[in-house]
Scaffold this motif. Sequence first.
Motif, PDB file in Angstrom:
ATOM      1  N   LEU A  52       0.810  -1.143   0.123  1.00  0.00           N
ATOM      2  CA  LEU A  52      -0.055  -0.006   0.146  1.00  0.00           C
ATOM      3  C   LEU A  52       0.765   1.405  -0.139  1.00  0.00           C
ATOM      4  CD1 LEU A  52      -3.087   1.225   0.464  1.00  0.00           C
ATOM      5  CD2 LEU A  52      -2.157   1.147   2.827  1.00  0.00           C
ATOM      6  N   LEU A  53       0.415   2.319  -0.878  1.00  0.00           N
ATOM      7  CA  LEU A  53       1.131   3.496  -0.541  1.00  0.00           C
ATOM      8  C   LEU A  53       0.261   4.610  -0.102  1.00  0.00           C
ATOM      9  CD1 LEU A  53       3.362   5.595  -1.450  1.00  0.00           C
ATOM     10  CD2 LEU A  53       2.579   5.640  -3.736  1.00  0.00           C
ATOM     11  N   ILE A  54       0.368   5.253   0.812  1.00  0.00           N
ATOM     12  CA  ILE A  54      -0.495   6.150   1.070  1.00  0.00           C
ATOM     13  C   ILE A  54       0.070   7.571   0.989  1.00  0.00           C
ATOM     14  CG2 ILE A  54      -1.797   7.112   3.292  1.00  0.00           C
ATOM     15  CD1 ILE A  54      -1.974   4.424   4.440  1.00  0.00           C
ATOM     16  N   GLU A  55      -0.480   8.670   0.480  1.00  0.00           N
ATOM     17  CA  GLU A  55       0.038  10.008   0.235  1.00  0.00           C
ATOM     18  C   GLU A  55      -0.598  10.955   1.192  1.00  0.00           C
ATOM     19  OE1 GLU A  55       0.217  10.910  -3.905  1.00  0.00           O
ATOM     20  OE2 GLU A  55       1.434   9.161  -4.315  1.00  0.00           O
ATOM     21  N   ALA A  60      -4.036  22.786   3.976  1.00  0.00           N
ATOM     22  CA  ALA A  60      -3.525  24.010   3.411  1.00  0.00           C
ATOM     23  C   ALA A  60      -3.449  23.462   1.870  1.00  0.00           C
ATOM     24  CB  ALA A  60      -2.616  24.856   3.875  1.00  0.00           C
ATOM     25  N   ALA A  61      -2.660  22.512   1.689  1.00  0.00           N
ATOM     26  CA  ALA A  61      -2.292  21.889   0.115  1.00  0.00           C
ATOM     27  C   ALA A  61      -3.598  21.338  -0.197  1.00  0.00           C
ATOM     28  CB  ALA A  61      -1.148  20.897   0.434  1.00  0.00           C
ATOM     29  N   GLN A  62      -4.380  20.811   0.180  1.00  0.00           N
ATOM     30  CA  GLN A  62      -5.725  20.248  -0.332  1.00  0.00           C
ATOM     31  C   GLN A  62      -6.511  21.583  -0.887  1.00  0.00           C
ATOM     32  OE1 GLN A  62      -7.851  17.696   2.304  1.00  0.00           O
ATOM     33  NE2 GLN A  62      -8.844  16.809   0.642  1.00  0.00           N
TER      34      GLN A  62
END
Length: 65
Positions: A52-55, A60-62
Amino acid sequence: MPWFDGRIRNLAEFITAFDRGLYQHNGSYLYVNCGLGVTGQRIRLNTPREILLIETQTAAAQRAA
């Protein structure tokens, strides 16, 4: 090990309520995957291996995206 509802079950379901998937409680998240190997007895039934890769990103970035 098919069950009565047709869904394939895995052994973790009989040990914990958090066998696989995403869980949310009081604004916190827990993701449980099937992993790569085994623990204890060297057996995997109806449980494919998983990486699994969770980013993650800040609020604020969202908003900026």
